[in-house]
Design a protein around this motif. Structure first.
Motif, PDB file in Angstrom:
ATOM      1  N   ALA A  22      46.620  30.950  26.560  1.00 61.04           N
ATOM      2  CA  ALA A  22      47.343  31.670  27.612  1.00 61.04           C
ATOM      3  C   ALA A  22      48.568  32.319  26.975  1.00 61.04           C
ATOM      4  O   ALA A  22      49.074  31.844  25.960  1.00 61.04           O
ATOM      5  CB  ALA A  22      47.768  30.728  28.735  1.00 61.04           C
ATOM      6  N   LEU A  23      49.028  33.396  27.568  1.00 62.84           N
ATOM      7  CA  LEU A  23      50.188  34.129  27.079  1.00 62.84           C
ATOM      8  C   LEU A  23      51.237  34.254  28.157  1.00 62.84           C
ATOM      9  O   LEU A  23      50.904  34.383  29.331  1.00 62.84           O
ATOM     10  CB  LEU A  23      49.787  35.559  26.683  1.00 62.84           C
ATOM     11  CG  LEU A  23      49.318  35.805  25.261  1.00 62.84           C
ATOM     12  CD1 LEU A  23      50.442  35.707  24.280  1.00 62.84           C
ATOM     13  CD2 LEU A  23      48.143  35.008  24.860  1.00 62.84           C
ATOM     14  N   GLU A  25      54.302  36.828  28.379  1.00 64.37           N
ATOM     15  CA  GLU A  25      54.939  37.957  27.706  1.00 64.37           C
ATOM     16  C   GLU A  25      56.044  38.561  28.565  1.00 64.37           C
ATOM     17  O   GLU A  25      55.897  38.694  29.767  1.00 64.37           O
ATOM     18  CB  GLU A  25      53.915  39.055  27.411  1.00 64.37           C
ATOM     19  CG  GLU A  25      52.812  38.623  26.472  1.00 64.37           C
ATOM     20  CD  GLU A  25      51.895  39.772  26.130  1.00 64.37           C
ATOM     21  OE1 GLU A  25      52.352  40.733  25.481  1.00 64.37           O
ATOM     22  OE2 GLU A  25      50.714  39.708  26.518  1.00 64.37           O
ATOM     23  N   GLY A  30      52.420  42.696  27.969  1.00 65.16           N
ATOM     24  CA  GLY A  30      50.967  42.574  28.010  1.00 65.16           C
ATOM     25  C   GLY A  30      50.263  43.075  26.763  1.00 65.16           C
ATOM     26  O   GLY A  30      49.035  43.044  26.688  1.00 65.16           O
ATOM     27  N   CYS A  33      48.123  40.345  25.183  1.00 69.94           N
ATOM     28  CA  CYS A  33      46.914  40.145  25.984  1.00 69.94           C
ATOM     29  C   CYS A  33      45.913  41.276  25.753  1.00 69.94           C
ATOM     30  O   CYS A  33      44.715  41.028  25.599  1.00 69.94           O
ATOM     31  CB  CYS A  33      47.256  40.065  27.466  1.00 69.94           C
ATOM     32  SG  CYS A  33      48.183  38.591  27.941  1.00 69.94           S
ATOM     33  N   ARG A  48      44.273  33.433  30.351  1.00 65.83           N
ATOM     34  CA  ARG A  48      45.085  34.300  31.205  1.00 65.83           C
ATOM     35  C   ARG A  48      46.380  34.687  30.516  1.00 65.83           C
ATOM     36  O   ARG A  48      46.792  34.061  29.554  1.00 65.83           O
ATOM     37  CB  ARG A  48      45.398  33.645  32.545  1.00 65.83           C
ATOM     38  CG  ARG A  48      46.339  32.455  32.441  1.00 65.83           C
ATOM     39  CD  ARG A  48      46.557  31.758  33.756  1.00 65.83           C
ATOM     40  NE  ARG A  48      45.389  30.953  34.067  1.00 65.83           N
ATOM     41  CZ  ARG A  48      45.335  30.086  35.062  1.00 65.83           C
ATOM     42  NH1 ARG A  48      46.376  29.908  35.846  1.00 65.83           N
ATOM     43  NH2 ARG A  48      44.262  29.384  35.287  1.00 65.83           N
ATOM     44  N   GLY A  49      47.014  35.704  31.097  1.00 68.41           N
ATOM     45  CA  GLY A  49      48.318  36.132  30.626  1.00 68.41           C
ATOM     46  C   GLY A  49      49.273  36.316  31.784  1.00 68.41           C
ATOM     47  O   GLY A  49      48.870  36.742  32.871  1.00 68.41           O
ATOM     48  N   TYR A  50      50.500  35.963  31.535  1.00 64.97           N
ATOM     49  CA  TYR A  50      51.580  36.161  32.509  1.00 64.97           C
ATOM     50  C   TYR A  50      52.515  37.210  31.922  1.00 64.97           C
ATOM     51  O   TYR A  50      53.023  37.032  30.821  1.00 64.97           O
ATOM     52  CB  TYR A  50      52.381  34.876  32.706  1.00 64.97           C
ATOM     53  CG  TYR A  50      51.587  33.695  33.210  1.00 64.97           C
ATOM     54  CD1 TYR A  50      51.456  33.451  34.570  1.00 64.97           C
ATOM     55  CD2 TYR A  50      50.989  32.813  32.315  1.00 64.97           C
ATOM     56  CE1 TYR A  50      50.741  32.349  35.030  1.00 64.97           C
ATOM     57  CE2 TYR A  50      50.271  31.717  32.762  1.00 64.97           C
ATOM     58  CZ  TYR A  50      50.154  31.494  34.122  1.00 64.97           C
ATOM     59  OH  TYR A  50      49.449  30.403  34.562  1.00 64.97           O
ATOM     60  N   SER A  98      54.574  32.468  23.927  1.00 64.26           N
ATOM     61  CA  SER A  98      55.530  33.198  24.761  1.00 64.26           C
ATOM     62  C   SER A  98      56.336  34.145  23.888  1.00 64.26           C
ATOM     63  O   SER A  98      56.568  33.875  22.709  1.00 64.26           O
ATOM     64  CB  SER A  98      56.474  32.244  25.489  1.00 64.26           C
ATOM     65  OG  SER A  98      57.342  31.613  24.572  1.00 64.26           O
ATOM     66  N   THR A 151      53.969  41.446  18.516  1.00 64.78           N
ATOM     67  CA  THR A 151      52.573  41.063  18.783  1.00 64.78           C
ATOM     68  C   THR A 151      51.936  40.480  17.536  1.00 64.78           C
ATOM     69  O   THR A 151      51.333  39.401  17.574  1.00 64.78           O
ATOM     70  CB  THR A 151      51.781  42.287  19.285  1.00 64.78           C
ATOM     71  OG1 THR A 151      52.338  42.705  20.543  1.00 64.78           O
ATOM     72  CG2 THR A 151      50.306  41.969  19.460  1.00 64.78           C
TER      73      THR A 151
END
Length: 164
Positions: A22-23, A25, A30, A33, A48-50, A98, A151
């Protein structure tokens, strides 16, 4: 190694371990992701990514304490740690990354100039405990260059941590 090649190596390692990622960011918005999900079959290992760009999003989506942000600032290893741990716990995955920083061109200060990016990597070990590693980097270049460097660094460091 570029971010896409690193993503492929990371994907292979995650699949071998049966893990998902999971990310969380902020300044990369994003991009991590997007880089990971560029790979076919990423649903096998990407959970998933937040994208928690605002302080409120960091608090609501990841459980980062408002007081932590107020005392350390959103761009800090303390907040990066809380973001990574929040993503890892909320997504119920073995690993999370993160990223929180200042991509510019404005928003920097003498203490935290443009290009300052804080990272967190939360990794659950076989015993179930989570170890979180944090780092801060100062990247050079324009907004896009800073985001791309962040990244690549985030993915490279996770690959290194999982390979150790």
């Amino acid at each position: 190694m570029n971010a896409l090649d690193t993503s492929k190596a990371l994907a292979s390692l995650l699949i071998t371990q049966g893990w998902k990622i999971a990310l969380a960011e902020s300044c990369t918005g994003g991009l991590v992701c997007a880089t990971l999900t560029e790979l076919p079959g990423s649903s096998d290992w990407f959970e998933r990514g937040y994208i928690t760009y605002s302080n409120l999003a960091k608090t609501e989506c990841l459980g980062v304490a408002k007081e932590l942000i107020e005392s350390h600032g959103a761009v800090s290893e303390a907040v990066a740690k809380a973001m990574a741990e929040g993503a890892q716990q909320n997504a119920k995955v073995k690993s999370a990354i993160s990223i929180t920083g200042i991509a510019g061109p404005s928003g920097g200060s003498a203490e935290k100039p443009v290009g300052t990016v804080c990272f967190g990597w939360a990794i659950q070990n076989k015993g179930g405990d989570v170890t979180t590693t944090c780092d801060t980097k100062l990247f050079q270049g324009d907004r896009q260059a800073i985001r791309e460097q962040a990244t690549n660094f985030a993915l490279t460091k996770l690959l290194q941590l999982l390979s150790d």
